[in-house]
Design a protein around this motif. Structure first.
Motif, PDB file in Angstrom:
ATOM      1  N   LEU A 302       3.240 -20.077  -3.947  1.00  0.00           N
ATOM      2  CA  LEU A 302       4.115 -19.163  -3.928  1.00  0.00           C
ATOM      3  C   LEU A 302       5.643 -19.698  -3.963  1.00  0.00           C
ATOM      4  N   THR A 303       6.403 -19.053  -4.764  1.00  0.00           N
ATOM      5  CA  THR A 303       7.630 -19.464  -4.751  1.00  0.00           C
ATOM      6  C   THR A 303       8.646 -18.859  -3.634  1.00  0.00           C
ATOM      7  N   SER A 304       9.791 -19.060  -3.397  1.00  0.00           N
ATOM      8  CA  SER A 304      10.569 -18.479  -2.268  1.00  0.00           C
ATOM      9  C   SER A 304      10.542 -17.049  -2.220  1.00  0.00           C
ATOM     10  N   TRP A 305      10.688 -16.394  -3.536  1.00  0.00           N
ATOM     11  CA  TRP A 305      10.680 -14.905  -3.574  1.00  0.00           C
ATOM     12  C   TRP A 305       9.246 -14.448  -3.351  1.00  0.00           C
ATOM     13  N   GLY A 306       8.127 -15.230  -3.891  1.00  0.00           N
ATOM     14  CA  GLY A 306       6.983 -14.777  -3.499  1.00  0.00           C
ATOM     15  C   GLY A 306       6.665 -14.809  -1.928  1.00  0.00           C
ATOM     16  N   GLN A 307       7.154 -15.700  -1.322  1.00  0.00           N
ATOM     17  CA  GLN A 307       6.858 -15.923   0.224  1.00  0.00           C
ATOM     18  C   GLN A 307       7.830 -14.652   0.776  1.00  0.00           C
ATOM     19  N   ARG A 308       8.702 -14.329   0.182  1.00  0.00           N
ATOM     20  CA  ARG A 308       9.809 -13.150   0.816  1.00  0.00           C
ATOM     21  C   ARG A 308       8.844 -11.804   0.560  1.00  0.00           C
ATOM     22  N   ILE A 309       8.388 -11.628  -0.659  1.00  0.00           N
ATOM     23  CA  ILE A 309       8.070 -10.263  -0.698  1.00  0.00           C
ATOM     24  C   ILE A 309       6.476 -10.141  -0.341  1.00  0.00           C
ATOM     25  N   PHE A 310       5.769 -11.121  -0.172  1.00  0.00           N
ATOM     26  CA  PHE A 310       4.403 -11.026   0.253  1.00  0.00           C
ATOM     27  C   PHE A 310       4.369 -11.102   1.781  1.00  0.00           C
ATOM     28  N   ASN A 311       5.191 -12.310   2.361  1.00  0.00           N
ATOM     29  CA  ASN A 311       4.973 -12.528   3.764  1.00  0.00           C
ATOM     30  C   ASN A 311       6.034 -12.164   4.570  1.00  0.00           C
ATOM     31  N   GLY A 312       7.181 -11.759   4.070  1.00  0.00           N
ATOM     32  CA  GLY A 312       8.414 -11.329   4.871  1.00  0.00           C
ATOM     33  C   GLY A 312       8.355 -10.133   5.549  1.00  0.00           C
ATOM     34  N   ALA A 313       9.487  -9.852   6.183  1.00  0.00           N
ATOM     35  CA  ALA A 313       9.727  -8.403   7.070  1.00  0.00           C
ATOM     36  C   ALA A 313       9.410  -7.461   6.090  1.00  0.00           C
ATOM     37  N   ASN A 314       8.684  -6.159   6.228  1.00  0.00           N
ATOM     38  CA  ASN A 314       8.453  -5.106   5.380  1.00  0.00           C
ATOM     39  C   ASN A 314       7.878  -5.578   4.020  1.00  0.00           C
ATOM     40  N   GLY A 315       7.133  -6.676   4.164  1.00  0.00           N
ATOM     41  CA  GLY A 315       6.617  -7.098   2.918  1.00  0.00           C
ATOM     42  C   GLY A 315       5.295  -6.591   2.459  1.00  0.00           C
ATOM     43  N   ILE A 316       4.664  -6.804   1.782  1.00  0.00           N
ATOM     44  CA  ILE A 316       3.300  -6.294   1.286  1.00  0.00           C
ATOM     45  C   ILE A 316       2.406  -6.645   2.285  1.00  0.00           C
ATOM     46  N   GLY A 317       2.060  -8.036   2.619  1.00  0.00           N
ATOM     47  CA  GLY A 317       1.222  -8.263   3.662  1.00  0.00           C
ATOM     48  C   GLY A 317       1.270  -7.412   5.023  1.00  0.00           C
ATOM     49  N   GLN A 318       2.466  -7.407   5.182  1.00  0.00           N
ATOM     50  CA  GLN A 318       2.723  -6.700   6.346  1.00  0.00           C
ATOM     51  C   GLN A 318       2.641  -5.150   6.460  1.00  0.00           C
ATOM     52  N   THR A 319       2.784  -4.386   5.111  1.00  0.00           N
ATOM     53  CA  THR A 319       2.830  -2.811   5.001  1.00  0.00           C
ATOM     54  C   THR A 319       1.724  -2.366   4.241  1.00  0.00           C
ATOM     55  N   SER A 320       0.890  -3.078   3.130  1.00  0.00           N
ATOM     56  CA  SER A 320       0.332  -2.452   2.298  1.00  0.00           C
ATOM     57  C   SER A 320      -1.196  -1.924   2.866  1.00  0.00           C
ATOM     58  N   ARG A 321      -1.632  -0.898   2.435  1.00  0.00           N
ATOM     59  CA  ARG A 321      -2.811  -0.414   2.875  1.00  0.00           C
ATOM     60  C   ARG A 321      -3.654  -0.126   1.579  1.00  0.00           C
ATOM     61  N   GLU A 322      -4.806  -0.490   1.542  1.00  0.00           N
ATOM     62  CA  GLU A 322      -5.614  -0.157   0.223  1.00  0.00           C
ATOM     63  C   GLU A 322      -5.791   1.188   0.058  1.00  0.00           C
ATOM     64  N   ALA A 323      -6.049   1.666  -1.193  1.00  0.00           N
ATOM     65  CA  ALA A 323      -6.298   3.086  -1.635  1.00  0.00           C
ATOM     66  C   ALA A 323      -7.669   3.413  -1.101  1.00  0.00           C
ATOM     67  N   THR A 324      -7.842   4.554  -0.360  1.00  0.00           N
ATOM     68  CA  THR A 324      -9.141   4.869   0.048  1.00  0.00           C
ATOM     69  C   THR A 324     -10.167   5.080  -1.006  1.00  0.00           C
ATOM     70  N   PHE A 325      -9.889   5.462  -2.487  1.00  0.00           N
ATOM     71  CA  PHE A 325     -10.635   5.222  -3.457  1.00  0.00           C
ATOM     72  C   PHE A 325     -11.682   4.192  -3.592  1.00  0.00           C
ATOM     73  N   PHE A 326     -11.314   3.066  -3.161  1.00  0.00           N
ATOM     74  CA  PHE A 326     -11.688   1.732  -3.146  1.00  0.00           C
ATOM     75  C   PHE A 326     -12.534   1.568  -1.577  1.00  0.00           C
ATOM     76  N   GLY A 327     -12.213   2.426  -0.733  1.00  0.00           N
ATOM     77  CA  GLY A 327     -12.858   2.043   0.441  1.00  0.00           C
ATOM     78  C   GLY A 327     -11.902   1.628   1.535  1.00  0.00           C
ATOM     79  N   GLY A 328     -10.770   1.506   1.456  1.00  0.00           N
ATOM     80  CA  GLY A 328      -9.997   0.983   2.260  1.00  0.00           C
ATOM     81  C   GLY A 328      -8.960   1.848   3.100  1.00  0.00           C
ATOM     82  N   GLY A 329      -8.134   1.479   3.768  1.00  0.00           N
ATOM     83  CA  GLY A 329      -6.941   2.331   4.589  1.00  0.00           C
ATOM     84  C   GLY A 329      -7.328   3.752   4.830  1.00  0.00           C
ATOM     85  N   SER A 330      -8.532   4.073   5.102  1.00  0.00           N
ATOM     86  CA  SER A 330      -8.894   5.281   5.394  1.00  0.00           C
ATOM     87  C   SER A 330      -8.963   5.830   6.756  1.00  0.00           C
ATOM     88  N   GLY A 331      -8.883   4.710   7.636  1.00  0.00           N
ATOM     89  CA  GLY A 331      -9.071   4.811   8.967  1.00  0.00           C
ATOM     90  C   GLY A 331     -10.215   4.468   9.600  1.00  0.00           C
TER      91      GLY A 331
END
Length: 538
Positions: A302-331
């Motif tokens: 990961l670069t510093s930009w990758g670290q920011r977007i994936f692992n930073g505040a409001n980043g992908i790692g913190q806020t992403s939910r898989e589509a329920t079509f694939f079986g994720g995020g449905s609760g």
């Protein structure tokens, strides 16, 4: 049969026939669709895009990028395609991309890049030509409406003659529906996607109404035009007030035209429930190489930009939910991981500390995804960092400051554990180095069974005068070997490693900082990582 009954029967038959022969362009939306300002899945669950772009058309062999992007919990990938301005991606290639998206459980935004900068950049295609391309690959897209979005044309106008955008976009949408596409459509703004003349903003309703299925989402690209919170919020407010769907289809942390406010972009997207797609996974050139999220398509780097977007505040790692079509995020997974153990602090410096804690377990089915580390401050606790393992080296802390921190585990469905017991440490003073002292802290960014990447190792001049070079030493655990490095020259003597500055980063003014990184191989199952880093001016 009476004449009256005959007329009724004829009317019913006419109605039935009309229902059976509704033309393609007038069908109700299927699969992904918009509802007000939101994107919905076919089952009615809201879906918020959290993803990145991948420059597939120029790097068609880098198919491992799809799994790499997914490994950082992205739920969306935007894939660059071409119909002829660059090496064309035909139906068979598009079918393979579709398969990769499905295999990796990613919503796929396919975009035609040929239109980029039309009217200003030589060789750019029209939106009408973009529709021709989509028609040519339609066979690869049949039945994919649940997980494929068609971004008709990337940044379809430069800064010239942008008044033509509205009619061209309306016509493109109409043709896509007439051809028979039932997918959620995405349309980019003019002005190289940034809409600084507000053409898309002011004509969005007219364009939306051109879609007989009312299933089009608008995409703005946020770079140097959007360098203040006021500009970002004003633009997002306009679409929210109009009740029209919008995503931030591209953005970065820096750009040749200015410095975007990525923190506000990501925070407001999260607050408002808007999708965002960062640019881009890897392969950038032309002076914007800093927009690469990983180095040379290596998911472990990961670069510093990758670290920011994936692992930073409001980043992908913190806020992403898989589509329920694939079986994720449905609760379905509502079970939180177990609470981590009390963190212990070591290697405390003026700007950081190394923390370790006993690992959590997850029984909910989505798997343990990592940990969040917080500074305990009452009602306003601050996220200090995220890790995919049960250790982290915090950086960027204030000198001579007491920190009370705790850890929470998170799983793949976004469930958070309870707070671990807190630990307290005080950073060192960091001053008193008039001759040019320095300090160094390192972060283990990514780990796998037999290796890991440490990035960034941040070198800070904590003195009151400049330095012209630096040396950082650290010790690797037994059996660990450096296999690569960047932005420093590394030599080893046994398990002791010495990193020396290179020509472009050795000179540091008082208070300035730079960084380097390295990759290590290790025996399988040995999860130890380097200890404290010692820095000296040279």
């Amino acid at each position: 049969m009476s004449k009256r009954l005959g007329l009724v029967a004829a009317a019913l038959l006419s109605l039935l026939v009309s229902m059976l022969i509704v033309p393609d362009a007038a069908r109700a939306a299927v699969g992904l669709r918009v509802s007000g300002t939101r994107i919905m899945e076919a089952n009615g669950n809201a879906f918020v895009m959290r993803g990145v772009s991948h420059a597939h058309t120029w790097f068609a062999s880098q198919t491992a990028s799809f799994s790499g992007i997914k490994s950082y919990r992205a739920n969306t990938v935007r894939v660059v395609l071409s119909g002829g301005r660059w090496a064309p991606n035909g139906a068979s290639d598009v079918a393979n991309v579709v398969s990769l998206c499905r295999q990796n459980r990613l919503i796929c935004v396919l975009e035609n890049h040929d239109t980029t900068g039309y009217g200003e950049q030589s060789g750019a295609y029209t939106l009408d030509q973009a529709v021709d391309y989509w028609s040519s690959v339609r066979s690869a897209l049949t039945g994919t409406e649940d997980f494929i979005v068609l971004n008709i044309g990337n940044e379809p106008y430069g800064n010239n003659n942008v008044s033509g955008w509205t009619t061209a976009t309306r016509n493109a949408i109409t043709r896509m529906r007439t051809i028979g596409f039932q997918h959620l459509l995405m349309v980019d703004a003019p002005n190289w996607g940034q809409d600084w003349q507000f053409t898309m903003r002011d004509n969005a309703q007219s364009v939306f109404d051109a879609d007989t299925q009312h299933n089009t989402v608008f995409s703005v690209h946020m770079y140097g035009v959007f360098d203040t919170a006021a500009e970002i919020n004003a633009y997002l407010n306009a679409f929210q007030s109009a009740g029209l769907p919008l995503v931030i289809g591209e953005f970065g942390h820096n750009h040749s035209d200015g410095d975007p406010d990525e923190d506000t972009i990501m925070a407001q997207a999260q607050t408002r429930g808007l999708g965002y797609i960062g640019w881009s996974w890897s392969g950038n050139g032309g002076g914007v190489e800093y927009l690469d999220m990983v180095t040379n398509f290596n998911a472990a780097s990961l670069t510093s930009w990758g670290q920011r977007i994936f692992n930073g505040a409001n980043g992908i790692g913190q806020t992403s939910r898989e589509a329920t079509f694939f079986g994720g995020g449905s609760g379905d997974d509502t079970t939180a991981p177990t609470t981590p153990g009390t963190p212990s602090a070591a290697g405390v410096t003026a700007g950081g500390a190394a923390l370790t804690w006993s690992a959590s377990t997850d029984s909910g089915g989505s798997g343990l995804a990592g940990y969040n580390v917080y500074r305990e401050q009452g009602a306003n606790d601050t996220l200090l960092g995220q890790s995919t393992t049960n250790s982290i080296t915090l950086t960027g802390l204030s000198a001579s400051t007491q920190y009370q921190v705790y850890v929470r585990a998170r799983d793949g469905a976004g469930n958070l554990s309870g707070n671990s017991p807190a630990t307290t440490f005080t950073t060192t003073s960091g001053g008193g180095n008039p001759g040019g002292g320095c300090a160094a802290t390192g972060t283990v960014q990514t780990q796998w069974n037999n290796g890991y990447v440490v990035q960034p190792v941040t070198v800070t001049n904590g003195g009151t005068s400049g330095i012209t070079g630096w040396t950082v030493t650290f010790t690797l655990p037994a059996g660990h070997t450096v296999t690569g490095s960047w932005n420093a020259t590394l030599t080893s003597s046994g398990q002791t490693v010495t990193a020396r500055s290179v020509s472009h980063n050795g000179t540091l003014a008082a208070g300035a900082a730079t960084s380097f990184g390295f990759q290590v191989s290790r025996p399988n199952g040995n999860t130890a990582t380097p200890g404290a880093y010692t820095c000296a001016a040279s």
